[in-house]
Design a protein around this motif. Structure first.
Motif, PDB file in Angstrom:
ATOM      1  N   ARG A 258      -6.760   8.404  -2.303  1.00  0.00           N
ATOM      2  CA  ARG A 258      -7.211   7.302  -1.341  1.00  0.00           C
ATOM      3  C   ARG A 258      -8.178   6.316  -2.221  1.00  0.00           C
ATOM      4  NH1 ARG A 258     -11.431   5.091   0.975  1.00  0.00           N
ATOM      5  NH2 ARG A 258     -13.141   6.797   0.274  1.00  0.00           N
ATOM      6  N   LEU A 259      -8.941   6.775  -3.028  1.00  0.00           N
ATOM      7  CA  LEU A 259      -9.716   5.776  -3.803  1.00  0.00           C
ATOM      8  C   LEU A 259      -9.043   5.020  -4.443  1.00  0.00           C
ATOM      9  CD1 LEU A 259     -12.899   7.909  -4.224  1.00  0.00           C
ATOM     10  CD2 LEU A 259     -12.889   5.955  -3.095  1.00  0.00           C
TER      11      LEU A 259
ATOM     12  N   GLN B 148      -7.132  -4.465   1.004  1.00  0.00           N
ATOM     13  CA  GLN B 148      -7.769  -3.249   1.250  1.00  0.00           C
ATOM     14  C   GLN B 148      -9.220  -3.594   0.434  1.00  0.00           C
ATOM     15  OE1 GLN B 148      -4.767  -3.443   0.406  1.00  0.00           O
ATOM     16  NE2 GLN B 148      -3.747  -2.277   1.446  1.00  0.00           N
TER      17      GLN B 148
ATOM     18  N   GLU C 236      -6.732  14.454  -2.246  1.00  0.00           N
ATOM     19  CA  GLU C 236      -6.474  13.235  -1.199  1.00  0.00           C
ATOM     20  C   GLU C 236      -7.435  12.261  -1.277  1.00  0.00           C
ATOM     21  OE1 GLU C 236      -6.438  16.830  -0.460  1.00  0.00           O
ATOM     22  OE2 GLU C 236      -4.548  17.087  -0.120  1.00  0.00           O
ATOM     23  N   GLU C 237      -8.656  12.720  -1.520  1.00  0.00           N
ATOM     24  CA  GLU C 237      -9.721  11.666  -1.575  1.00  0.00           C
ATOM     25  C   GLU C 237      -9.554  10.785  -3.103  1.00  0.00           C
ATOM     26  OE1 GLU C 237     -13.243   9.494  -0.693  1.00  0.00           O
ATOM     27  OE2 GLU C 237     -11.746  10.365   0.218  1.00  0.00           O
TER      28      GLU C 237
ATOM     29  N   TYR D 255     -11.974  -1.566  -1.894  1.00  0.00           N
ATOM     30  CA  TYR D 255     -12.162  -0.251  -2.596  1.00  0.00           C
ATOM     31  C   TYR D 255     -13.896   0.120  -2.316  1.00  0.00           C
ATOM     32  CZ  TYR D 255     -13.551   2.745  -6.487  1.00  0.00           C
ATOM     33  OH  TYR D 255     -14.008   3.565  -7.513  1.00  0.00           O
TER      34      TYR D 255
ATOM     35  N   THR E 202      -5.933   4.298  -4.797  1.00  0.00           N
ATOM     36  CA  THR E 202      -5.009   3.556  -4.008  1.00  0.00           C
ATOM     37  C   THR E 202      -5.636   2.310  -3.655  1.00  0.00           C
ATOM     38  OG1 THR E 202      -3.534   5.308  -3.284  1.00  0.00           O
ATOM     39  CG2 THR E 202      -3.538   3.248  -1.908  1.00  0.00           C
ATOM     40  N   ALA E 203      -6.909   2.378  -3.127  1.00  0.00           N
ATOM     41  CA  ALA E 203      -7.629   1.334  -2.707  1.00  0.00           C
ATOM     42  C   ALA E 203      -8.226   0.380  -3.532  1.00  0.00           C
ATOM     43  CB  ALA E 203      -9.025   1.646  -1.788  1.00  0.00           C
TER      44      ALA E 203
ATOM     45  N   GLU F 264       0.647  -1.164  -0.209  1.00  0.00           N
ATOM     46  CA  GLU F 264       0.025   0.127   0.146  1.00  0.00           C
ATOM     47  C   GLU F 264       0.954   1.266  -0.158  1.00  0.00           C
ATOM     48  OE1 GLU F 264      -3.707   2.184   2.313  1.00  0.00           O
ATOM     49  OE2 GLU F 264      -2.904   0.286   3.437  1.00  0.00           O
ATOM     50  N   THR F 265       1.760   1.353   0.759  1.00  0.00           N
ATOM     51  CA  THR F 265       2.617   2.516   0.870  1.00  0.00           C
ATOM     52  C   THR F 265       3.431   2.922  -0.590  1.00  0.00           C
ATOM     53  OG1 THR F 265       3.178   2.128   3.143  1.00  0.00           O
ATOM     54  CG2 THR F 265       4.561   3.803   2.044  1.00  0.00           C
TER      55      THR F 265
ATOM     56  N   LYS G 252       0.463   3.784  -2.933  1.00  0.00           N
ATOM     57  CA  LYS G 252      -0.055   5.116  -2.705  1.00  0.00           C
ATOM     58  C   LYS G 252       1.064   6.347  -3.361  1.00  0.00           C
ATOM     59  CE  LYS G 252      -1.782   8.266   0.919  1.00  0.00           C
ATOM     60  NZ  LYS G 252      -2.360   8.369   2.215  1.00  0.00           N
TER      61      LYS G 252
END
Length: 122
Positions: free
Chosen positions: A49-50, A63, A45-46, A65, A52-53, A13-14, A17
């Protein structure tokens, strides 16, 4: 012994992202698609986040989504073929910047290309 998932080969994930943030920057600086991002209804940011998920879940990560389907998110946007190609180019540039291997780059592009029918509507 089983092979590592694409999620694991991308670095988890890191790292996902980090390249997602660069994909967004690339989109925002790409004259072919940047107008779409200046009108985005979600914050950077959103979006990060989305996406990435989405990538984490789609590549074998734990994760979940929770965003819209690609079809629902792109319906009515009239996304052109040239815009879709620009997106793929931006993804590839970010993956290369982050040292993602060629095999993983090809797999990521194949996944993205697999969503084309849900995104491109003229």
């Amino acid at each position: 012994m089983s092979e590592a998932s694409l999620y694991e080969r991308l670095g988890g994930e890191t790292k996902i992202k980090a390249f997602v943030a660069d994909i967004l920057k690339n989109h925002q600086n790409n004259p072919v698609i940047s107008p779409r991002y200046s009108q985005a209804k979600k914050s950077d940011e959103e979006l990060i986040r989305l996406v990435t998920a989405l990538i984490c879940q789609g590549t074998g990560g734990p994760q979940t989504y929770d965003g819209m389907s690609m079809l629902a998110a792109h319906t009515g946007m009239n996304v052109a073929e040239a815009e879709f190609v620009a997106v793929l180019d931006d993804i590839l540039a970010a993956l290369r910047k982050h040292g993602v291997g060629e095999r993983e780059q090809a797999e990521m592009l194949a996944i993205a290309y697999g969503m084309k029918a849900e995104i491109v509507h003229q």
